[in-house]
Design a protein around this motif. Structure first.
Motif, PDB file in Angstrom:
ATOM      1  N   ASN A  10      14.969  -7.232   8.540  1.00  0.00           N
ATOM      2  CA  ASN A  10      13.543  -7.252   8.185  1.00  0.00           C
ATOM      3  C   ASN A  10      12.888  -5.889   8.377  1.00  0.00           C
ATOM      4  O   ASN A  10      11.853  -5.599   7.769  1.00  0.00           O
ATOM      5  N   ARG A  33      13.650  -3.184   7.225  1.00  0.00           N
ATOM      6  CA  ARG A  33      13.685  -2.375   6.000  1.00  0.00           C
ATOM      7  C   ARG A  33      12.674  -2.830   4.955  1.00  0.00           C
ATOM      8  O   ARG A  33      12.388  -2.086   4.013  1.00  0.00           O
ATOM      9  N   THR A  34      12.137  -4.046   5.095  1.00  0.00           N
ATOM     10  CA  THR A  34      11.260  -4.581   4.037  1.00  0.00           C
ATOM     11  C   THR A  34       9.869  -4.978   4.519  1.00  0.00           C
ATOM     12  O   THR A  34       8.959  -5.139   3.709  1.00  0.00           O
ATOM     13  N   MET A  35       9.685  -5.152   5.819  1.00  0.00           N
ATOM     14  CA  MET A  35       8.410  -5.639   6.336  1.00  0.00           C
ATOM     15  C   MET A  35       7.758  -4.620   7.262  1.00  0.00           C
ATOM     16  O   MET A  35       8.417  -3.737   7.806  1.00  0.00           O
ATOM     17  N   GLN A  38       4.286  -6.095   3.273  1.00  0.00           N
ATOM     18  CA  GLN A  38       5.463  -5.431   2.732  1.00  0.00           C
ATOM     19  C   GLN A  38       5.468  -3.961   3.155  1.00  0.00           C
ATOM     20  O   GLN A  38       4.455  -3.271   3.051  1.00  0.00           O
ATOM     21  N   ARG A  39       6.584  -3.506   3.642  1.00  0.00           N
ATOM     22  CA  ARG A  39       6.680  -2.120   4.080  1.00  0.00           C
ATOM     23  C   ARG A  39       6.396  -1.151   2.933  1.00  0.00           C
ATOM     24  O   ARG A  39       5.803  -0.091   3.141  1.00  0.00           O
ATOM     25  N   SER A  40       6.783  -1.515   1.736  1.00  0.00           N
ATOM     26  CA  SER A  40       6.563  -0.645   0.578  1.00  0.00           C
ATOM     27  C   SER A  40       5.077  -0.386   0.348  1.00  0.00           C
ATOM     28  O   SER A  40       4.694   0.676  -0.146  1.00  0.00           O
TER      29      SER A  40
END
Length: 246
Positions: free
Chosen positions: A125, A127-129, A156-158
């Protein structure tokens, strides 16, 4: 929105109960990685007021790589002064107090992102959150109690990385450094109040080497410590004496 990158490593051992009100937080030299100990006083970068160093030599050696994000952070903070912020606090004071808040509560924030992203259960998680903590300013006589948590939620991390390319690059640099050292990467926290925000990449060790309990009530604990102005938090864990909160 002014987004600035900062770094805090793993939490320090528990302090004496009477020390927390004067704690400057856990500091790590961004050049050599040495940890500030009692009696030491690391120097802060005068430009971004975020990165810290154990010596002038380390600060000079780090400047070529730090120059870009430092100057960018300073310009973003200056630009944010033209945006609307709480009328109860000036733009300069808000930026300064937000940095102080993140420094004072870094152990609590580190623990909160570890729990919010459920990194013990699902390390991927990271890497994405990301954790978004939205603060509300209040005019309190106690300077340690002038922020309260309005909301704390997973995003979202992005979305966080899209705020600014240079901040995203700094997160990636720290993540790669952490993985080379055997960690799982950099957990991202976005702390925001009005038009000001601070992005905190937290380099995380492998969950197998972290003794923190899994807690689903992390948001309540985060809000309670912040509202009470308490900076003595230590990661919640279970010992032979029971559950310890700090």
């Amino acid at each position: 929105m002014a987004a600035v990158a900062s770094y805090y490593a793993n939490p320090t051992p528990a302090m004496h109960p009477h020390q927390y009100s004067k704690s400057r937080g856990h500091r790590v030299c961004d050049t050599c990685g040495v940890v500030e100990e009692l009696g030491q006083r690391f120097r802060m970068c005068g430009g971004c007021m975020i990165t810290q160093y154990c010596s002038q030599d380390c600060q000079k050696r780090h400047w070529p790589s730090h120059k870009g994000i430092c100057q960018h952070t300073s310009s973003m903070i200056a630009a944010a002064k033209h945006e609307s912020v709480s009328s109860a606090m000036s733009e300069d004071a808000l930026a300064k107090n937000l940095r102080k808040f993140c420094s004072a509560h870094q152990t609590l924030l580190n623990w909160s992102v570890f729990q919010a992203l459920q990194l013990r259960r699902v390390p991927a998680n990271i890497r994405t959150m990301a954790l978004h903590v939205d603060l509300k300013y209040r005019n309190h006589t106690d300077s340690a109690r002038r922020f309260v948590v309005a909301t704390a939620r997973i995003v979202q991390r992005s979305v966080v990385e899209s705020y600014d390319p240079l901040v995203a690059q700094d997160i990636q640099r720290r993540e790669e450094r952490c993985r080379r050292a055997g960690g799982i990467g950099a957990a991202v926290i976005l702390v925001q109040c009005g038009a000001m925000s601070q992005v905190m990449p937290v380099e995380c060790d492998s969950p197998s080497r972290i003794s923190w309990d899994t807690r689903d009530d992390w948001a309540d604990i985060l809000a309670r410590y912040v509202e009470g102005g308490r900076v003595d938090f230590q990661p919640v864990t279970t010992t032979s004496k029971g559950v310890i909160y700090g």
